[in-house]
Motif scaffolding. Structure first.
Motif, PDB file in Angstrom:
ATOM      1  N   ARG A 153       0.664  11.253  11.910  1.00  0.00           N
ATOM      2  CA  ARG A 153      -0.236  11.535  10.777  1.00  0.00           C
ATOM      3  C   ARG A 153      -1.655  11.736  11.313  1.00  0.00           C
ATOM      4  O   ARG A 153      -2.128  10.928  12.119  1.00  0.00           O
ATOM      5  CB  ARG A 153      -0.166  10.335   9.832  1.00  0.00           C
ATOM      6  CG  ARG A 153      -0.974  10.445   8.598  1.00  0.00           C
ATOM      7  CD  ARG A 153      -0.452   9.493   7.538  1.00  0.00           C
ATOM      8  NE  ARG A 153       0.815   9.957   7.035  1.00  0.00           N
ATOM      9  CZ  ARG A 153       1.935   9.237   6.995  1.00  0.00           C
ATOM     10  NH1 ARG A 153       1.945   7.992   7.439  1.00  0.00           N
ATOM     11  NH2 ARG A 153       3.038   9.747   6.525  1.00  0.00           N
TER      12      ARG A 153
ATOM     13  N   ASP B 284       5.088   9.198  10.495  1.00  0.00           N
ATOM     14  CA  ASP B 284       4.148   8.082  10.430  1.00  0.00           C
ATOM     15  C   ASP B 284       3.260   8.018  11.672  1.00  0.00           C
ATOM     16  O   ASP B 284       2.081   7.693  11.586  1.00  0.00           O
ATOM     17  CB  ASP B 284       4.910   6.748  10.298  1.00  0.00           C
ATOM     18  CG  ASP B 284       5.339   6.462   8.863  1.00  0.00           C
ATOM     19  OD1 ASP B 284       4.817   7.109   7.937  1.00  0.00           O
ATOM     20  OD2 ASP B 284       6.200   5.579   8.685  1.00  0.00           O
TER      21      ASP B 284
ATOM     22  N   TYR C 110       0.431   5.023  -2.182  1.00  0.00           N
ATOM     23  CA  TYR C 110       0.616   6.427  -1.764  1.00  0.00           C
ATOM     24  C   TYR C 110       1.705   7.084  -2.601  1.00  0.00           C
ATOM     25  O   TYR C 110       1.606   8.256  -2.988  1.00  0.00           O
ATOM     26  CB  TYR C 110       0.925   6.511  -0.259  1.00  0.00           C
ATOM     27  CG  TYR C 110      -0.320   6.253   0.557  1.00  0.00           C
ATOM     28  CD1 TYR C 110      -1.241   7.275   0.782  1.00  0.00           C
ATOM     29  CD2 TYR C 110      -0.606   4.983   1.038  1.00  0.00           C
ATOM     30  CE1 TYR C 110      -2.418   7.028   1.472  1.00  0.00           C
ATOM     31  CE2 TYR C 110      -1.786   4.721   1.733  1.00  0.00           C
ATOM     32  CZ  TYR C 110      -2.671   5.748   1.943  1.00  0.00           C
ATOM     33  OH  TYR C 110      -3.849   5.510   2.608  1.00  0.00           O
ATOM     34  N   ARG C 111       2.743   6.319  -2.918  1.00  0.00           N
ATOM     35  CA  ARG C 111       3.834   6.853  -3.747  1.00  0.00           C
ATOM     36  C   ARG C 111       3.325   7.177  -5.156  1.00  0.00           C
ATOM     37  O   ARG C 111       3.715   8.186  -5.749  1.00  0.00           O
ATOM     38  CB  ARG C 111       4.977   5.834  -3.810  1.00  0.00           C
ATOM     39  CG  ARG C 111       5.755   5.733  -2.506  1.00  0.00           C
ATOM     40  CD  ARG C 111       6.722   4.557  -2.513  1.00  0.00           C
ATOM     41  NE  ARG C 111       7.470   4.487  -1.280  1.00  0.00           N
ATOM     42  CZ  ARG C 111       8.624   5.129  -1.066  1.00  0.00           C
ATOM     43  NH1 ARG C 111       9.157   5.860  -2.024  1.00  0.00           N
ATOM     44  NH2 ARG C 111       9.237   5.035   0.104  1.00  0.00           N
TER      45      ARG C 111
ATOM     46  N   ARG D 198      -6.296   9.375   1.445  1.00  0.00           N
ATOM     47  CA  ARG D 198      -6.412   8.149   2.257  1.00  0.00           C
ATOM     48  C   ARG D 198      -7.760   7.473   2.018  1.00  0.00           C
ATOM     49  O   ARG D 198      -7.837   6.265   1.842  1.00  0.00           O
ATOM     50  CB  ARG D 198      -6.237   8.452   3.759  1.00  0.00           C
ATOM     51  CG  ARG D 198      -4.869   8.979   4.111  1.00  0.00           C
ATOM     52  CD  ARG D 198      -4.521   8.722   5.562  1.00  0.00           C
ATOM     53  NE  ARG D 198      -4.092   7.352   5.764  1.00  0.00           N
ATOM     54  CZ  ARG D 198      -2.836   6.919   5.578  1.00  0.00           C
ATOM     55  NH1 ARG D 198      -1.880   7.737   5.223  1.00  0.00           N
ATOM     56  NH2 ARG D 198      -2.534   5.655   5.769  1.00  0.00           N
TER      57      ARG D 198
ATOM     58  N   ARG E  17       0.830   0.909   6.927  1.00  0.00           N
ATOM     59  CA  ARG E  17       0.872   1.500   8.272  1.00  0.00           C
ATOM     60  C   ARG E  17      -0.460   1.320   9.004  1.00  0.00           C
ATOM     61  O   ARG E  17      -0.494   1.276  10.230  1.00  0.00           O
ATOM     62  CB  ARG E  17       1.169   3.001   8.197  1.00  0.00           C
ATOM     63  CG  ARG E  17       2.403   3.400   7.412  1.00  0.00           C
ATOM     64  CD  ARG E  17       3.666   2.944   8.139  1.00  0.00           C
ATOM     65  NE  ARG E  17       4.873   3.487   7.513  1.00  0.00           N
ATOM     66  CZ  ARG E  17       5.405   3.086   6.364  1.00  0.00           C
ATOM     67  NH1 ARG E  17       4.854   2.085   5.698  1.00  0.00           N
ATOM     68  NH2 ARG E  17       6.498   3.645   5.883  1.00  0.00           N
ATOM     69  N   ASP E  18      -1.559   1.249   8.206  1.00  0.00           N
ATOM     70  CA  ASP E  18      -2.910   1.283   8.775  1.00  0.00           C
ATOM     71  C   ASP E  18      -3.739   0.081   8.352  1.00  0.00           C
ATOM     72  O   ASP E  18      -4.964   0.126   8.400  1.00  0.00           O
ATOM     73  CB  ASP E  18      -3.622   2.560   8.293  1.00  0.00           C
ATOM     74  CG  ASP E  18      -3.698   2.619   6.762  1.00  0.00           C
ATOM     75  OD1 ASP E  18      -3.020   1.798   6.100  1.00  0.00           O
ATOM     76  OD2 ASP E  18      -4.436   3.455   6.228  1.00  0.00           O
TER      77      ASP E  18
ATOM     78  N   ARG F 163      10.990   9.922   9.623  1.00  0.00           N
ATOM     79  CA  ARG F 163       9.855   9.198   9.021  1.00  0.00           C
ATOM     80  C   ARG F 163       8.994   8.556  10.110  1.00  0.00           C
ATOM     81  O   ARG F 163       7.769   8.496   9.994  1.00  0.00           O
ATOM     82  CB  ARG F 163      10.357   8.153   8.026  1.00  0.00           C
ATOM     83  CG  ARG F 163      11.003   8.823   6.826  1.00  0.00           C
ATOM     84  CD  ARG F 163      11.340   7.849   5.744  1.00  0.00           C
ATOM     85  NE  ARG F 163      10.135   7.273   5.144  1.00  0.00           N
ATOM     86  CZ  ARG F 163      10.155   6.235   4.302  1.00  0.00           C
ATOM     87  NH1 ARG F 163      11.276   5.660   3.991  1.00  0.00           N
ATOM     88  NH2 ARG F 163       9.036   5.786   3.795  1.00  0.00           N
TER      89      ARG F 163
ATOM     90  N   THR G  47       0.824  -1.219   0.000  1.00  0.00           N
ATOM     91  CA  THR G  47       0.000   0.000   0.000  1.00  0.00           C
ATOM     92  C   THR G  47       0.857   1.267   0.000  1.00  0.00           C
ATOM     93  O   THR G  47       0.408   2.312  -0.441  1.00  0.00           O
ATOM     94  CB  THR G  47      -0.993   0.018   1.186  1.00  0.00           C
ATOM     95  OG1 THR G  47      -0.255   0.025   2.411  1.00  0.00           O
ATOM     96  CG2 THR G  47      -1.917  -1.173   1.137  1.00  0.00           C
ATOM     97  N   GLY G  48       2.107   1.162   0.469  1.00  0.00           N
ATOM     98  CA  GLY G  48       3.014   2.313   0.397  1.00  0.00           C
ATOM     99  C   GLY G  48       3.219   2.739  -1.053  1.00  0.00           C
ATOM    100  O   GLY G  48       3.273   3.935  -1.366  1.00  0.00           O
TER     101      GLY G  48
HETATM  102  O1   DC Z   1       6.212   1.874   3.022  1.00  0.00           O
HETATM  103  P1   DC Z   1       6.594   3.037   2.111  1.00  0.00           P
HETATM  104  O2   DC Z   1       7.865   3.741   2.503  1.00  0.00           O
HETATM  105  O3   DC Z   1       6.607   2.678   0.655  1.00  0.00           O
HETATM  106  O4   DC Z   1       5.415   4.107   2.323  1.00  0.00           O
HETATM  107  C1   DC Z   1       5.399   5.317   1.595  1.00  0.00           C
HETATM  108  C2   DC Z   1       4.685   6.380   2.427  1.00  0.00           C
HETATM  109  O5   DC Z   1       3.296   6.121   2.520  1.00  0.00           O
HETATM  110  C3   DC Z   1       5.198   6.589   3.843  1.00  0.00           C
HETATM  111  O6   DC Z   1       5.240   7.999   4.072  1.00  0.00           O
HETATM  112  C4   DC Z   1       4.130   5.982   4.726  1.00  0.00           C
HETATM  113  C5   DC Z   1       2.888   6.104   3.896  1.00  0.00           C
HETATM  114  N1   DC Z   1       1.937   4.997   4.048  1.00  0.00           N
HETATM  115  C6   DC Z   1       0.797   5.231   4.737  1.00  0.00           C
HETATM  116  O7   DC Z   1       0.600   6.330   5.250  1.00  0.00           O
HETATM  117  N2   DC Z   1      -0.130   4.237   4.861  1.00  0.00           N
HETATM  118  C7   DC Z   1       0.072   3.038   4.308  1.00  0.00           C
HETATM  119  N3   DC Z   1      -0.852   2.093   4.424  1.00  0.00           N
HETATM  120  C8   DC Z   1       1.263   2.785   3.604  1.00  0.00           C
HETATM  121  C9   DC Z   1       2.192   3.789   3.493  1.00  0.00           C
END
Ligand code: DC
Length: 220
Positions: free
Chosen positions: A179, A176, A35-36, A101, A122-123, A172, A31-32
């Motif tokens: 947020r 995280d 967002y990227r 989100r 993260r979530d 970071r 899922t990161g």
């Molecule tokens: O895991 P990553 O470094 O590829 O995540 C990229 C960004 O997205 C990082 O700032 C955290 C955020 N992210 C998030 O807020 N929720 C998620 N489910 C996954 C990543």
């Protein structure tokens, strides 16, 4: 069955989630990377991240899709570009935005419909899949995560200094955990796996044991 893996940056989530999914025969969702991809789309379109109308347009028009483990934006494979330093620096703006989100949470739930999935972020256990049968919180000390990152850079022939990598990891972590929506938290029903001093295979073995025992109790 859904297996969620949440944890801080650099804990090794992507590597172990991918291997765990392969061993279990499940799909895999990073899922990161989603967002990227939104951050990349926003930067390319020159959006003003403080303007909600811009963000609504962005989420309505950016076409984000998975083909296997490659992520596509508007038909282009952006799996490489989303990992650039520029997008790593910009992604917080996308990840902090409630409308982004909301949109990505909906896409993640659609991706999980009718399939078994290992999903990492993260979530995932706290917000996206609160009823997931198996929730993992993958953790490691900031110093250990920085050390691994320095090794990765050096293996690619890039020179980095430990103190600045550690400072970046700490920054970071703060982002995280603070947020406003979807912060990194350990769900109450998640199993914490601390990867300090463990090899990737040892971590995947441990996760596989946890997932298999959850799977068995789901089926009994
Ligand atoms: O895991 P990553 O470094 O590829 O995540 C990229 C960004 O997205 C990082 O700032 C955290 C955020 N992210 C998030 O807020 N929720 C998620 N489910 C996954 C990543």
């Amino acid at each position: 069955m859904i297996v969620t893996i949440d944890g801080p940056a650099g804990a090794g989530k992507s590597t172990v989630a991918k291997r765990l999914a392969r061993r279990l025969g499940f799909g895999y969702l990073d899922t990161g990377a989603m967002y990227r991809a939104v951050a990349l789309a926003g930067e390319r379109a020159g959006v003003d991240w403080s303007n909600d109308a811009d963000i609504v347009r962005l989420t309505e028009t950016a076409d984000i899709r998975w083909r296997g483990d490659r992520i596509f934006l508007d038909g282009e494979d952006v799996s490489g570009p989303v990992r650039s330093n520029e997008i790593t620096a910009a992604v917080g703006r996308a990840a902090d935005h409630p409308l982004v989100r909301q949109h990505l949470v909906a896409l993640q739930r659609i991706a999980a419909e009718g399939v078994s999935l290992v999903t990492e972020g993260r979530d995932q256990g706290s917000v996206v899949f609160p009823d997931a049968a198996c929730k993992i919180f993958l953790d490691a000390a900031a110093e250990e995560r920085a050390r691994r990152r320095v090794e990765d850079f050096r293996a690619r022939g890039e020179k980095v200094d430990f103190a600045s990598v550690l400072a970046d990891i700490n920054r970071r972590d703060r982002e995280d955990r603070s947020r406003p929506v979807g912060p990194l938290v350990k769900p109450a029903d998640a199993v914490t796996v601390n990867t300090d001093g463990l090899t990737i295979d040892e971590v995947v073995d441990q996760l596989q044991r946890i997932a298999r025992s959850r799977l068995a109790s789901e089926q009994s």
